[in-house]
Design a protein around this motif. Structure first.
Motif, short mmCIF file in Angstrom:
data_model
loop_
_atom_site.label_atom_id
_atom_site.label_comp_id
_atom_site.label_asym_id
_atom_site.label_seq_id
_atom_site.Cartn_x
_atom_site.Cartn_y
_atom_site.Cartn_z
N GLU A 37 20.77 -13.23 -41.28
CA GLU A 37 19.82 -12.61 -42.10
C GLU A 37 18.92 -13.45 -42.75
N GLY A 38 17.88 -13.26 -42.94
CA GLY A 38 16.77 -14.15 -43.32
C GLY A 38 16.13 -15.05 -42.32
N LYS A 39 16.61 -15.14 -41.15
CA LYS A 39 16.16 -15.78 -40.02
C LYS A 39 14.94 -15.20 -39.33
N ARG A 40 14.12 -15.87 -38.77
CA ARG A 40 12.81 -15.40 -38.19
C ARG A 40 13.20 -14.18 -37.15
N CYS A 41 14.32 -14.22 -36.22
CA CYS A 41 14.62 -13.26 -35.42
C CYS A 41 15.20 -12.06 -35.98
N PHE A 42 15.66 -12.14 -37.24
CA PHE A 42 16.35 -10.94 -37.80
C PHE A 42 15.30 -9.87 -38.06
N VAL A 43 15.45 -8.50 -37.49
CA VAL A 43 14.41 -7.71 -37.98
C VAL A 43 14.92 -6.25 -38.17
N ALA A 44 14.37 -5.68 -38.85
CA ALA A 44 14.74 -4.08 -39.24
C ALA A 44 13.60 -3.31 -38.98
N TYR A 45 13.74 -2.11 -38.61
CA TYR A 45 12.70 -1.03 -38.23
C TYR A 45 13.04 -0.24 -39.03
N HIS A 46 12.03 0.50 -40.02
CA HIS A 46 12.32 1.54 -40.98
C HIS A 46 11.61 2.75 -40.54
N PRO A 47 12.06 3.71 -40.12
CA PRO A 47 11.17 5.02 -39.94
C PRO A 47 10.91 5.56 -41.29
N PRO A 48 9.92 6.30 -41.66
CA PRO A 48 9.60 6.99 -42.83
C PRO A 48 10.58 7.81 -43.14
N LYS A 49 11.09 8.58 -42.34
CA LYS A 49 12.05 9.46 -42.66
C LYS A 49 13.12 9.00 -43.09
N PHE A 50 13.64 7.46 -42.95
CA PHE A 50 14.71 6.73 -43.56
C PHE A 50 14.43 6.41 -44.98
N ILE A 51 13.18 5.96 -44.89
CA ILE A 51 12.60 5.55 -46.45
C ILE A 51 12.86 7.06 -47.34
N GLU A 52 12.31 7.97 -46.75
CA GLU A 52 12.22 9.21 -47.65
C GLU A 52 13.61 9.66 -47.88
N SER A 53 14.52 9.74 -47.03
CA SER A 53 15.84 10.31 -47.35
C SER A 53 17.01 9.49 -47.92
N GLU A 54 16.78 8.13 -47.62
CA GLU A 54 17.71 7.26 -48.19
C GLU A 54 17.25 6.43 -49.42
N LEU A 55 16.10 6.15 -49.59
CA LEU A 55 15.68 5.47 -50.81
C LEU A 55 15.07 6.18 -51.90
N LEU A 56 14.41 7.15 -51.42
CA LEU A 56 13.62 8.16 -52.42
C LEU A 56 14.65 9.05 -52.98
N GLN A 57 15.63 8.63 -53.98
CA GLN A 57 16.53 9.60 -54.39
C GLN A 57 16.80 8.81 -55.70
N ASN A 58 17.57 9.87 -56.70
CA ASN A 58 17.82 8.91 -57.95
C ASN A 58 16.78 8.59 -58.58
N GLY A 59 15.90 9.31 -58.90
CA GLY A 59 14.58 9.18 -59.88
C GLY A 59 13.66 7.93 -59.03
#
Length: 87
Positions: A37-59
């Motif tokens: 993790e942190g190396k140039r080849c490490f990558v994550a793809y975040h669909p908007p549904k993921f952000i909304e369902s997993e991160l937009l919680q708890n205030g």
């Protein structure tokens, strides 16, 4: 407080393999790991549904989502989120 961050969103779907694309289209986080993790080849793809369902919680409240390439020359999604949790 405000949280401002960027993600690889729909603009980067062309990079995904078929299995990864199915996962992404179902709102799941896609991580290309097996690299430190942190190396140039490490990558994550975040669909908007993921952000909304997993991160937009708890205030946490979505203030703005600018899907890439909303900003000229910048293909990543930009997210602005407000922390409404009481101290």
């Amino acid at each position: 407080g405000l949280i401002i961050f960027t993600t690889h969103g729909d603009f980067f779907k062309f990079n995904l393999l078929e299995e990864e694309l199915n996962k992404y289209d179902n709102g799941k986080l896609v991580v290309r790991g097996h690299i430190k993790e942190g190396k140039r080849c490490f990558v994550a793809y975040h669909p908007p549904k993921f952000i909304e369902s997993e991160l937009l919680q708890n205030g946490l409240e979505l203030i703005s989502h600018l899907p890439g390439p909303a900003l000229e020359g910048f293909p990543q999604d930009v997210w602005v989120i407000r922390n409404n949790k009481s101290q």
